[in-house]
Each structure stands twice: as structure tokens, then as C-alpha cells.
Write an enzyme that holds these catalytic residues in place. Structure first.
Site, mmCIF file in Angstrom:
data_model
loop_
_atom_site.group_PDB
_atom_site.id
_atom_site.type_symbol
_atom_site.label_atom_id
_atom_site.label_comp_id
_atom_site.label_asym_id
_atom_site.label_seq_id
_atom_site.Cartn_x
_atom_site.Cartn_y
_atom_site.Cartn_z
ATOM 1 N N HIS A 1 0.867 -1.204 0.000
ATOM 2 C CA HIS A 1 0.000 0.000 0.000
ATOM 3 C C HIS A 1 0.890 1.236 0.000
ATOM 4 O O HIS A 1 1.506 1.563 1.012
ATOM 5 C CB HIS A 1 -0.915 0.009 1.232
ATOM 6 C CG HIS A 1 -1.874 1.154 1.235
ATOM 7 N ND1 HIS A 1 -3.226 0.986 1.325
ATOM 8 C CD2 HIS A 1 -1.685 2.500 1.143
ATOM 9 C CE1 HIS A 1 -3.833 2.153 1.290
ATOM 10 N NE2 HIS A 1 -2.908 3.102 1.183
ATOM 11 N N HIS B 1 1.611 5.422 -1.729
ATOM 12 C CA HIS B 1 1.248 6.593 -2.533
ATOM 13 C C HIS B 1 2.512 7.162 -3.181
ATOM 14 O O HIS B 1 3.448 7.533 -2.474
ATOM 15 C CB HIS B 1 0.594 7.664 -1.658
ATOM 16 C CG HIS B 1 -0.691 7.188 -1.046
ATOM 17 N ND1 HIS B 1 -1.903 7.307 -1.683
ATOM 18 C CD2 HIS B 1 -0.938 6.540 0.120
ATOM 19 C CE1 HIS B 1 -2.854 6.771 -0.926
ATOM 20 N NE2 HIS B 1 -2.287 6.296 0.176
ATOM 21 N N ARG C 1 2.153 9.539 -5.905
ATOM 22 C CA ARG C 1 1.801 10.786 -6.596
ATOM 23 C C ARG C 1 2.185 10.700 -8.079
ATOM 24 O O ARG C 1 2.315 9.626 -8.625
ATOM 25 C CB ARG C 1 2.442 12.009 -5.910
ATOM 26 C CG ARG C 1 2.301 12.042 -4.396
ATOM 27 C CD ARG C 1 0.866 11.934 -3.905
ATOM 28 N NE ARG C 1 0.803 12.125 -2.446
ATOM 29 C CZ ARG C 1 -0.163 11.653 -1.683
ATOM 30 N NH1 ARG C 1 -1.154 10.942 -2.188
ATOM 31 N NH2 ARG C 1 -0.169 11.885 -0.392
ATOM 32 N N ASN D 1 -5.177 7.296 -6.118
ATOM 33 C CA ASN D 1 -5.879 8.546 -5.749
ATOM 34 C C ASN D 1 -5.125 9.780 -6.241
ATOM 35 O O ASN D 1 -4.746 10.649 -5.469
ATOM 36 C CB ASN D 1 -6.145 8.612 -4.230
ATOM 37 C CG ASN D 1 -4.890 8.621 -3.390
ATOM 38 O OD1 ASN D 1 -3.857 8.088 -3.792
ATOM 39 N ND2 ASN D 1 -4.967 9.222 -2.228
ATOM 40 N N LYS E 1 -9.347 -0.203 -5.800
ATOM 41 C CA LYS E 1 -9.378 0.472 -4.501
ATOM 42 C C LYS E 1 -10.729 1.149 -4.254
ATOM 43 O O LYS E 1 -11.213 1.904 -5.095
ATOM 44 C CB LYS E 1 -8.257 1.528 -4.461
ATOM 45 C CG LYS E 1 -8.200 2.355 -3.188
ATOM 46 C CD LYS E 1 -7.711 1.546 -1.994
ATOM 47 C CE LYS E 1 -7.860 2.309 -0.690
ATOM 48 N NZ LYS E 1 -6.686 3.047 -0.277
ATOM 49 N N HIS F 1 -10.422 1.382 1.857
ATOM 50 C CA HIS F 1 -10.199 2.414 2.881
ATOM 51 C C HIS F 1 -11.426 2.324 3.795
ATOM 52 O O HIS F 1 -12.486 2.834 3.463
ATOM 53 C CB HIS F 1 -10.065 3.809 2.262
ATOM 54 C CG HIS F 1 -9.755 4.845 3.297
ATOM 55 N ND1 HIS F 1 -8.528 5.452 3.421
ATOM 56 C CD2 HIS F 1 -10.520 5.347 4.307
ATOM 57 C CE1 HIS F 1 -8.547 6.292 4.450
ATOM 58 N NE2 HIS F 1 -9.750 6.248 5.000
ATOM 59 N N HIS G 1 -4.456 -0.401 5.922
ATOM 60 C CA HIS G 1 -3.970 0.393 7.060
ATOM 61 C C HIS G 1 -4.902 0.279 8.280
ATOM 62 O O HIS G 1 -5.433 1.286 8.758
ATOM 63 C CB HIS G 1 -3.754 1.862 6.677
ATOM 64 C CG HIS G 1 -4.795 2.481 5.788
ATOM 65 N ND1 HIS G 1 -6.128 2.504 6.097
ATOM 66 C CD2 HIS G 1 -4.692 3.106 4.594
ATOM 67 C CE1 HIS G 1 -6.789 3.117 5.136
ATOM 68 N NE2 HIS G 1 -5.936 3.485 4.212
ATOM 69 N N LEU H 1 -4.872 9.396 7.920
ATOM 70 C CA LEU H 1 -6.178 8.740 7.972
ATOM 71 C C LEU H 1 -6.030 7.285 7.551
ATOM 72 O O LEU H 1 -5.389 7.039 6.522
ATOM 73 C CB LEU H 1 -7.179 9.451 7.060
ATOM 74 C CG LEU H 1 -7.653 10.821 7.566
ATOM 75 C CD1 LEU H 1 -8.452 11.545 6.491
ATOM 76 C CD2 LEU H 1 -8.483 10.663 8.840
ATOM 77 N N ASP I 1 1.456 2.692 3.520
ATOM 78 C CA ASP I 1 0.617 3.889 3.347
ATOM 79 C C ASP I 1 1.467 5.158 3.430
ATOM 80 O O ASP I 1 0.998 6.205 3.878
ATOM 81 C CB ASP I 1 -0.533 3.947 4.359
ATOM 82 C CG ASP I 1 -1.611 4.937 3.929
ATOM 83 O OD1 ASP I 1 -1.670 5.284 2.734
ATOM 84 O OD2 ASP I 1 -2.388 5.382 4.796
ATOM 85 N N HIS J 1 3.303 14.714 1.389
ATOM 86 C CA HIS J 1 2.686 16.012 1.100
ATOM 87 C C HIS J 1 3.776 17.062 1.290
ATOM 88 O O HIS J 1 4.580 16.951 2.225
ATOM 89 C CB HIS J 1 1.543 16.305 2.085
ATOM 90 C CG HIS J 1 0.359 15.387 1.939
ATOM 91 N ND1 HIS J 1 -0.664 15.622 1.055
ATOM 92 C CD2 HIS J 1 0.062 14.220 2.550
ATOM 93 C CE1 HIS J 1 -1.567 14.642 1.137
ATOM 94 N NE2 HIS J 1 -1.141 13.776 2.037
ATOM 95 N N ALA K 1 -3.816 14.898 5.293
ATOM 96 C CA ALA K 1 -3.542 13.660 6.030
ATOM 97 C C ALA K 1 -2.460 12.872 5.318
ATOM 98 O O ALA K 1 -2.513 12.697 4.104
ATOM 99 C CB ALA K 1 -4.822 12.824 6.101
HETATM 100 O O1 DOR Z 1 -3.188 9.631 5.590
HETATM 101 C C1 DOR Z 1 -3.553 9.316 4.472
HETATM 102 N N1 DOR Z 1 -2.991 9.863 3.364
HETATM 103 N N2 DOR Z 1 -4.537 8.444 4.352
HETATM 104 C C2 DOR Z 1 -5.087 8.167 3.157
HETATM 105 O O2 DOR Z 1 -6.004 7.388 3.123
HETATM 106 C C3 DOR Z 1 -4.622 8.847 1.925
HETATM 107 C C4 DOR Z 1 -3.264 9.342 2.078
HETATM 108 C C5 DOR Z 1 -2.870 10.323 0.994
HETATM 109 O O3 DOR Z 1 -3.086 10.018 -0.195
HETATM 110 O O4 DOR Z 1 -2.329 11.365 1.316
HETATM 111 ZN ZN ZN Z 2 -3.311 5.105 1.505
#
Ligand code: DOR
Ligand code: ZN
Length: 350
Positions: A13, A15, A17, A41, A99, A136, A174, A219, A247, A251, A263
Site C-alpha cells: 500500500h 502513494h 503521486r 488517488n 481500490k 479504505h 492500514h 487517515l 501507506d 505532502h 492527512a
Molecule cells: O493519511 C492518508 N494519506 N490516508 C489516506 O487514506 C490517503 C493518504 C494520501 O493520499 O495522502
Molecule cells: Zn493510503
């Protein structure tokens, strides 16, 4: 134990970007992991095979030379997803799962699903072709307390999905609560869960240590200590239903350090080292290889890596920040030291 060798792990899992961020992010993960399930996402989200394959190419272009890293792609379930799209995904070897974001539940989840009952034919198709549903698992009912969202989702929604589609493979992503652990543990073998390093290492007090700590906000949000203990117990239990998924969610700094921050906790710079710390604290380092390298491939029907990585007890300091898309991100443990270090990466030439 000062040295730990394990099959090259996978991150189930992640991310990554898109755009300029890929060159900053992919090397962190490719250094440690052989494969990673990449979340869809983006803005706009990855909703079909063509989008997933184009995204995969952009990720591969950011893999440093000499590292063999395989991104495993996912589709973002929307109210418009069709059974034909599911069949196309199943026919594509690079798309491994779909997802489910409850609409608005988290970052870029606005296009997610509000009415699961409308998705019957799509979930039937997924069960028929063996494509897992990655969930999720948080309630989007605004009346539900943020700390209860996972437990309510599990009780009111996930139970129904698992009962109604007994052949559907489901991963509760998660997991952050004792209720999540209990549900997955008691469910049949087609139901599994990923666990992050930050949910193993921290409880909700970490968000308020001497003041508000935006870099600890993710999250599902960190929960109270008894939930963390249940997660550590699950991760170190040797039950194959529980496996590694970081996860890691980057950011840029100004979007975290602000009045309404995003988050996400970034852990990809030291993922395995952080898991090693959590397992060592639990006296369970010997269980790390199953959790990190074997149980995920088993669930997804993929081979365990024949490469190995080595962790050594060697103190190092995490930098205060890493570059991200022309700005910077603040990683977990920024400016602090870690006890374990990944010392050899696999150097198989692609
Ligand atoms: O903390 C999180 N960040 N939880 C998520 O489900 C998405 C993720 C994000 O893409 O930033
Ligand atoms: Zn995630």
C-alpha cells in the site's frame, strides 16, 4: 540480533503521486522494496487500464538505474466503474487490484463511492475474476466520531460486503483498531489487512506531544494505545492475513503545516527500519520476514522474491526533510535517529 537478512520485501500500500514528484519518491521505495501496490488517488484518479498503464510507465521512468522495481497498479472504484472495466483489468497483468474509497473519506477521495449497493455487478465481476478489493475502511457519516470511523465501517459496511460476496478477496487497508484486527482475524482466508509502521509505533498522543504535530496526522487517524497493542499483536502473530503496507503518503510541507493540513505520514525513506523497530520492541524480529516479504505475495498469488536485503543495527540520523516536487516533505522521525539501517539493497540489473 544485530543483523537480519530477509527476502526483498514488498509494500502492499503506497502513494507515489505523479509528475515531478515521482523522481523524488520512487527511489525511496525502489531501494527497499521489490514491488509496491500503487494507490490510484491521483487528481484525476486512475480509473481504467489505459490510465493505469500510462501511470505505470511514468513510475518506471523514475526507477533509478540498476534497481529492479515493479509497480503493481490499482484502479479507483467510482460509481461509473463497469464490469467490463473489471474484466479488462483482470486481463492486464500489471493491474492487481481495485481500490474502494468511500466518497470524501481521505485525500482525493471526492470521486469515490457513496452507495455501495449500486456496485453489485462490479463486485460480482471482481469476485468472478479474482481481482481483490482494497478498502479504505472508514465511515463517511459526518455524525460518526473521527476515532470511531473504522470500527463503524467494519461493523456496518465491511461485514455486509464480506457476507454478500464470499469469493471476493478483500484487504482492509492500514487497519488502526482492535475492531479491525478482530474482524480480519475472524473472517475467512479471502480477507486480509495491511498494517503501517506508524500505526505500529505510535498512538494518538503522538499527534499532541507538546503541541499539535501535523506530520503525525494521517487517515485513519492514530488511535489510543490499546488499538496500537492489538495491531502489534496482529503484525507479530505469524498469521498470514496481516502483512506490510506502509501507506507512505507524501505532502509538501506547506500543505501539512497550515490551518487545515493534509492527512499523510511519509515513511518510505526508512520503512523497513521503522517496522524493524516495532517488531524488535515486541520481541518479534524473527517474525518480520513473514510479515514483510512472504504473507503479501501469498495473498496476492505472487512469488516471494529470490533477492535478499540486509538490515543491520547501525544508528543513523533521518534528514530534516527530503525534496518533493520542487518543495520538501518532512519524513517521519525527521532529525531523529533510527537504530536499524538497510545496508544492502538488491542490485539486480534490469
Ligand atoms: O493519511 C492518508 N494519506 N490516508 C489516506 O487514506 C490517503 C493518504 C494520501 O493520499 O495522502
Ligand atoms: Zn493510503
Amino acid at each position: 540480533m544485530d543483523r537480519l537478512e530477509l527476502p526483498r520485501p514488498d509494500d502492499w500500500h503506497l502513494h507515489l503521486r505523479d509528475g515531478g514528484a515521482l523522481a523524488d519518491l520512487v527511489p525511496h521505495t525502489a531501494r527497499q522494496f521489490g514491488r509496491a501496490i500503487v494507490m490510484p488517488n491521483l487528481r484525476p484518479p486512475v480509473v481504467d487500464v489505459a490510465g493505469a498503464l500510462a501511470y505505470r510507465d511514468r513510475i518506471l521512468a523514475a526507477v533509478p538505474p540498476g534497481l529492479a522495481f515493479e509497480p503493481l497498479m490499482t484502479l479507483y472504484l467510482t460509481p461509473a466503474t463497469t464490469p467490463a472495466q473489471i474484466e479488462a483489468a483482470a486481463a492486464c497483468p500489471h493491474v492487481v487490484a481495485v481500490k474502494l474509497y468511500p466518497a470524501g473519506a481521505t485525500t482525493n477521495a471526492e470521486g469515490g463511492v457513496r452507495d455501495l449497493d449500486g456496485l453489485g455487478p462490479v463486485l460480482e465481476a471482481m469476485a468472478a475474476v479474482g481481482l481483490p478489493l482494497l478498502v479504505h475502511g472508514e465511515s463517511i457519516d459526518p455524525a460518526v466520531d473521527v476515532f470511531d470511523r473504522e470500527a463503524v465501517f467494519v461493523r456496518e459496511t465491511l461485514t455486509r460486503i464480506v457476507d454478500r460476496y464470499p469469493r471476493l478477496k478483500v484487504v482492509l487497508e492500514h487497519i488502526s483498531t482492535e475492531e479491525g484486527v478482530d474482524f480480519v482475524r475472524d473472517a475467512p482466508p479471502n480477507v486480509a489487512a495491511t498494517i503501517t509502521a506508524h500505526h505500529l509505533l505510535y498512538d494518538r498522543n503522538a499527534m499532541f506531544q507538546g503541541g499539535v504535530r501535523p506530520h503525525m496526522y494521517c487517515l485513519p487517524v492514530l488511535k489510543r494505545a490499546r488499538h496500537r497493542h492489538a495491531l502489534v499483536d496482529a503484525a507479530t502473530s505469524g498469521e498470514p492475513k496481516f502483512f506490510l503496507g506502509t501507506d507512505s503518503a507524501p505532502h509538501v510541507r506547506p500543505t501539512k503545516e497550515t490551518a487545515c493540513g493534509c492527512a499523510g505520514v511519509f515513511t518510505a525513506h526508512a520503512a523497513l527500519e521503522l517496522y524493524a523497530e516495532a517488531f524488535e520492541r515486541a520481541g518479534a524480529l524473527a517474525k518480520l520476514a513473514d510479515f514483510a516479504s512472504r504473507f503479501g505475495p501469498r495473498f496476492y498469488g505472487l512469488p516471494v522474491s529470490t533477492d535478499t536485503v540486509v538490515l543491520e543495527r547501525r544508528t543513523w540520523e533521518v534528514p530534516p526533510s527530503y525534496p518533493l516536487d520542487g518543495g520538501e516533505l518532512v519524513p517521519l522521525r525527521a532529525g531523529e535517529s533510527l537504530a536499524w539501517r538497510l545496508v544492502t539493497g538488491p542490485m539486480r540489473v534490469v
